[in-house]
Write a protein that holds these residues in place. Structure first.
Motif, mmCIF file in Angstrom:
data_model
loop_
_atom_site.group_PDB
_atom_site.id
_atom_site.type_symbol
_atom_site.label_atom_id
_atom_site.label_comp_id
_atom_site.label_asym_id
_atom_site.label_seq_id
_atom_site.Cartn_x
_atom_site.Cartn_y
_atom_site.Cartn_z
ATOM 1 N N GLY A 240 0.812 -1.210 0.000
ATOM 2 C CA GLY A 240 0.000 0.000 0.000
ATOM 3 C C GLY A 240 0.847 1.262 0.000
ATOM 4 N N VAL A 241 1.816 1.353 0.910
ATOM 5 C CA VAL A 241 2.654 2.555 0.957
ATOM 6 C C VAL A 241 3.580 2.618 -0.252
ATOM 7 C CG1 VAL A 241 2.536 2.648 3.477
ATOM 8 C CG2 VAL A 241 4.464 1.493 2.389
ATOM 9 N N THR A 242 3.979 1.449 -0.776
ATOM 10 C CA THR A 242 4.860 1.436 -1.947
ATOM 11 C C THR A 242 4.165 2.035 -3.160
ATOM 12 O OG1 THR A 242 6.082 -0.493 -1.158
ATOM 13 C CG2 THR A 242 6.172 -0.042 -3.517
ATOM 14 N N TYR A 243 2.919 1.627 -3.408
ATOM 15 C CA TYR A 243 2.182 2.176 -4.548
ATOM 16 C C TYR A 243 2.036 3.691 -4.426
ATOM 17 C CZ TYR A 243 0.731 -1.816 -7.332
ATOM 18 O OH TYR A 243 0.722 -2.873 -8.194
ATOM 19 N N TYR A 244 1.768 4.146 -3.226
ATOM 20 C CA TYR A 244 1.601 5.587 -3.030
ATOM 21 C C TYR A 244 2.905 6.332 -3.301
ATOM 22 C CZ TYR A 244 0.921 10.033 -0.628
ATOM 23 O OH TYR A 244 0.868 11.369 -0.326
ATOM 24 N N VAL A 245 4.000 5.870 -2.694
ATOM 25 C CA VAL A 245 5.270 6.588 -2.806
ATOM 26 C C VAL A 245 5.816 6.534 -4.228
ATOM 27 C CG1 VAL A 245 7.666 6.662 -2.011
ATOM 28 C CG2 VAL A 245 5.828 6.242 -0.372
ATOM 29 N N ALA A 374 12.286 -6.229 3.473
ATOM 30 C CA ALA A 374 11.172 -5.694 2.686
ATOM 31 C C ALA A 374 10.325 -4.699 3.472
ATOM 32 C CB ALA A 374 10.309 -6.851 2.183
ATOM 33 N N PHE A 375 9.750 -5.143 4.591
ATOM 34 C CA PHE A 375 8.794 -4.288 5.298
ATOM 35 C C PHE A 375 9.469 -3.063 5.909
ATOM 36 C CE2 PHE A 375 6.779 -8.657 6.070
ATOM 37 C CZ PHE A 375 6.128 -8.619 4.847
ATOM 38 N N THR A 376 10.672 -3.248 6.442
ATOM 39 C CA THR A 376 11.393 -2.104 7.006
ATOM 40 C C THR A 376 11.746 -1.095 5.918
ATOM 41 O OG1 THR A 376 12.299 -3.303 8.905
ATOM 42 C CG2 THR A 376 13.545 -1.402 8.132
ATOM 43 N N ALA A 377 12.245 -1.574 4.778
ATOM 44 C CA ALA A 377 12.645 -0.664 3.700
ATOM 45 C C ALA A 377 11.448 0.110 3.163
ATOM 46 C CB ALA A 377 13.320 -1.451 2.578
ATOM 47 N N TRP A 378 10.324 -0.567 2.972
ATOM 48 C CA TRP A 378 9.129 0.124 2.476
ATOM 49 C C TRP A 378 8.649 1.178 3.472
ATOM 50 C CZ3 TRP A 378 6.548 -5.125 0.900
ATOM 51 C CH2 TRP A 378 7.009 -5.497 -0.369
ATOM 52 N N LEU A 379 8.685 0.835 4.752
ATOM 53 C CA LEU A 379 8.210 1.785 5.757
ATOM 54 C C LEU A 379 9.155 2.974 5.881
ATOM 55 C CD1 LEU A 379 6.023 2.406 7.778
ATOM 56 C CD2 LEU A 379 7.197 0.976 9.463
ATOM 57 N N VAL A 380 10.463 2.727 5.829
ATOM 58 C CA VAL A 380 11.430 3.822 5.876
ATOM 59 C C VAL A 380 11.251 4.735 4.665
ATOM 60 C CG1 VAL A 380 13.885 4.397 5.699
ATOM 61 C CG2 VAL A 380 13.133 2.625 7.284
ATOM 62 N N ALA A 381 10.989 4.151 3.493
ATOM 63 C CA ALA A 381 10.751 4.956 2.290
ATOM 64 C C ALA A 381 9.556 5.882 2.491
ATOM 65 C CB ALA A 381 10.527 4.046 1.084
ATOM 66 N N PHE A 382 8.512 5.369 3.135
ATOM 67 C CA PHE A 382 7.337 6.207 3.387
ATOM 68 C C PHE A 382 7.671 7.319 4.378
ATOM 69 C CE2 PHE A 382 3.380 7.247 5.625
ATOM 70 C CZ PHE A 382 2.599 7.629 4.544
ATOM 71 N N TYR A 383 8.397 6.991 5.444
ATOM 72 C CA TYR A 383 8.811 8.018 6.406
ATOM 73 C C TYR A 383 9.622 9.099 5.703
ATOM 74 C CZ TYR A 383 7.515 6.017 10.972
ATOM 75 O OH TYR A 383 6.833 5.574 12.078
ATOM 76 N N ARG A 384 10.527 8.677 4.837
ATOM 77 C CA ARG A 384 11.381 9.652 4.164
ATOM 78 C C ARG A 384 10.566 10.545 3.234
ATOM 79 N NH1 ARG A 384 16.026 11.537 2.307
ATOM 80 N NH2 ARG A 384 16.164 11.926 0.072
ATOM 81 N N HIS A 385 9.664 9.936 2.476
ATOM 82 C CA HIS A 385 8.889 10.727 1.515
ATOM 83 C C HIS A 385 7.893 11.654 2.205
ATOM 84 C CE1 HIS A 385 6.389 11.918 -1.808
ATOM 85 N NE2 HIS A 385 5.347 11.472 -1.132
ATOM 86 N N ALA A 386 7.143 11.109 3.170
ATOM 87 C CA ALA A 386 6.063 11.881 3.795
ATOM 88 C C ALA A 386 6.512 12.588 5.062
ATOM 89 C CB ALA A 386 4.888 10.951 4.111
ATOM 90 N N GLY A 387 7.803 12.529 5.370
ATOM 91 C CA GLY A 387 8.322 13.026 6.636
ATOM 92 C C GLY A 387 7.818 14.370 7.114
ATOM 93 N N PRO A 388 7.925 15.445 6.322
ATOM 94 C CA PRO A 388 7.503 16.765 6.815
ATOM 95 C C PRO A 388 6.060 16.802 7.304
ATOM 96 C CG PRO A 388 8.799 16.991 4.825
ATOM 97 C CD PRO A 388 8.561 15.524 5.001
#
Length: 661
Positions: A240-245, A374-388
């Motif tokens: 889910g977060v991967t498709y969004y990012v 997998a799950f950690t990398a996807w979640l970190v990617a979401f944190y990085r993208h949506a961070g602000p």
């Protein structure tokens, strides 16, 4: 966009009305409208703290397998307590709470409306967070109940279930009340289905008592619940977060999504509940369930590749437009790790492979590809993208690149070293089984333990590298002063995949499909086989040896669970060459009188099914001394010292073990 004063007034009134009753009115559907719900922020930050703490505890646990002095005689650092506590914080605290926060943030943002029942959602996330902390503390203090993956006391399990139930209601109502009744966007669809599956998995994991939750039925219950958390919830949330990012950093235009993508997602969802069954090859549990686990594990490879290829295709088609290369690298690491996890899981179900690798560190290494990769990398990617907007902080590129390198080294190193240790252990057991003078028990267990020390040392070092990366990430999120993140390639309003070709996927269809799939999987993996593994009559062993024949025996069994002995020892003899010399092959009736069965999933130490029938370990006196100081008897042993237990507790634990004939 410029607006006249009347328009401003109208929008101000609308916004106030929405905030007053956010469950009944959507935000204005304007091109420049952005819904940023901050209710998830405290839980997103708390998840990061869980990440750092769990990674450090996990590193200490991994290092103690090759260097027992790391946790020498420290009660709460005993491997049987530390490892499950670290896993609880990592899976429940970091991954699950992090994805819950992502769902509470992303679903309203994509649907362009406030989070419905916002207060209940926050209460639910808070209850779940309290449960995570309470569960980890309870296990560290020696109050675990011995169920692998769900070691926390029952009242903690109930607290976490209620919390997730409230969150799922909040997210579900938000989706149901979306303004546009067209098909649900894939990122929202995956996350919503995932939250539903998480609530159902935690419901299934509750200790109801009796029936299919007793004896080996309880083992099947636990196997299915663990598989549902990893295979359904975390997989769905990750995609889910991967498709969004991916859409946000590539600027991929809104377009219909091929039905094959949706079919691939549901195919993975059908296969993944059987993930737990892939870890029972050759076990005392039903052979037909083992076959189903292997079949679905192999069947999951193609749909996983389709999903990965679709994500990669979005990137390839607009590679020149990628606005954040570091986030893309995180997504790539996650996707590659997931495909490798699926492939290696399928490989491990092949009987010739399982006869060597099952019950060895191989299985935990493969699982870490999913959890830490997998799950950690996807979640970190979401944190990085949506961070602000998500956590109020931007993660600097330099720190994120360093974290990426450390995570990659840690995951690859941990997986490879675990697989090497598994292969060495497995072949050592087979060698012992084929030798007339050696068995994989007692002092002879050194023949399989000593050769793995190098690989286990590398495993601990790799986990240390991974933990260092987690600390970097935590500091970058919690201490960063940067407020601006990478510039997105598109506006925030949709995930770029908001139309599914063919008939639309509405809320009722989504809920019905998710619940129906879960119920069928629960019946096949847990309820139906539980009627087979809980026979009405026990074997001689089950009716005489494995019963609570004395207060000391019963107290010793409870201590066995509390100290987490099942993290390193099994109590099952399999009908294969690997287990020749361990005693009579286990049968269903052996466990018929036990409420909780310590079957075990890892054999870092000898199997204990018939430990009391062996020369030395049949003596309570010997066992009491050995438990207090293992290396005084066997210098090569990596078992932690239980000298911190009282004399009465040592006596009870020794009595229990000596009674396992």
């Amino acid at each position: 966009m410029r607006m006249d004063s009347d328009t401003r007034t109208t929008n101000t009134v609308t916004a106030k009305t929405s905030s007053a009753d956010d469950t009944s009115m959507a935000m204005p559907d304007r091109p420049d409208s952005r819904v940023v719900d901050k209710s998830a922020r405290p839980f997103a930050l708390l998840a990061v703290m869980f990440f750092a703490v769990s990674a450090v505890l996990g590193a200490i646990a991994a290092m103690s397998l090759s260097e027992p002095a790391v946790a020498a005689n420290v009660e709460f650092l005993s491997y049987g307590r530390l490892y499950p506590a670290a896993m609880n914080l990592f899976v429940n605290g970091w991954l699950t709470l992090g994805f819950i926060a992502a769902a509470m943030f992303l679903v309203p943002k994509v649907l362009n409306r406030r989070l419905a029942s916002r207060g209940l959602g926050m209460i639910g996330a808070a209850l779940y967070s309290v449960g995570v902390v309470a569960g980890a503390v309870a296990v560290l203090l020696g109050y675990g109940d011995g169920k692998v993956g769900f070691e926390a006391p029952w009242y903690v399990d109930v607290t976490m279930f209620v919390g997730v139930l409230l969150v799922s209601r909040s997210v579900g109502v938000t989706v149901r009340r979306r303004e546009h009744r067209s098909s649900i966007p894939p990122s929202v669809l995956f996350l919503t289905a995932g939250v539903i599956w998480l609530a159902l998995a935690l419901l299934v994991a509750l200790p109801f008592g009796g029936g299919p939750t007793q004896g080996l039925g309880g083992v099947l219950q636990n196997v299915f619940a663990r598989g549902a958390v990893v295979g359904l919830w975390l997989t769905a949330a990750g995609f889910g977060v991967t498709y969004y990012v991916v859409h946000r950093i590539t600027g991929a235009p809104t377009r219909p999504t091929d039905r094959s993508v949706l079919a691939a997602f549901w195919s993975v969802a059908v296969a993944m509940p059987f993930y737990g069954a892939t870890q029972i090859t050759y076990s005392v549990l039903p052979d037909w369930l083992e076959t189903l686990g292997a079949m679905f594990a192999i069947g999951a490879i193609l749909p996983a590749l389709i999903l990965a290829n679709h994500v990669a295709g979005l990137v390839r088609s607009r590679i020149d437009n990628v606005s954040d290369g570091v986030t893309l690298q995180w997504l790539s690491l996650g996707t590659a790790s997931f495909v490798a996890f699926i492939a290696l899981t399928a490989l491990g179900t092949i009987r010739s492979v399982a006869s060597v690798t099952q019950l060895t560190p191989w299985t935990s290494g493969v699982e870490f590809l999913a959890l830490g990769g997998a799950f950690t990398a996807w979640l970190v990617a979401f944190y990085r993208h949506a961070g602000p907007d998500f956590v109020g902080k931007a993660i600097p590129d330099g720190i994120s690149r360093g974290h990426l390198r450390l995570t990659t080294l840690g995951v690859v190193g941990f997986t490879i070293s675990s697989m090497m240790a598994g292969v060495v252990s497995g072949y050592a057991w087979i060698g012992a089984a084929n030798s007339p003078d050696v068995t994989a028990t007692g002092a002879d267990f050194a023949l399989s333990s000593l050769p793995t020390l190098g690989a286990l040392g590398a495993r601990g070092a790799s986990m240390g590298i991974f933990a260092l990366g987690a600390l970097f990430f935590a500091v970058s999120v919690l201490a960063s002063r940067a407020k601006e993140g990478p510039v997105p390639a598109v506006d925030d309003l949709d995930d770029g995949l908001d139309v599914l070709s063919g008939s639309p996927v509405g809320f009722a269809k989504l809920v019905g499909s998710a619940v129906g799939l879960f119920v069928v999987a629960a019946a096949v993996v847990w309820l139906i086989p539980s009627t087979e593994v809980n026979p009405g009559e026990g074997t001689i062993l089950g009716d005489t040896t494995r019963v609570e024949s004395s207060e000391a025996f019963a107290a010793g069994k409870e201590i066995y669970f509390q100290q987490g002995c099942a993290a390193c020892h099994t109590q099952q003899v399999r009908p294969i060459v690997t287990d020749v010399g361990l005693g009579v092959v286990s049968a269903y009736g052996d466990y018929v009188n036990e409420d909780t069965v310590p079957l075990g999933l890892m054999r870092l130490g000898p199997d204990l099914m018939h430990v009391g029938s062996r020369d030395e370990t049949g003596s309570v006196v010997f066992l009491r001394g050995y438990l207090a100081d293992p290396r005084s008897e066997r210098p090569w042993s990596t078992m932690p010292s239980y000298g911190y237990l009282s004399e009465a507790e040592l006596e009870a634990l020794a009595t229990y073990l000596a009674g396992l004939k």
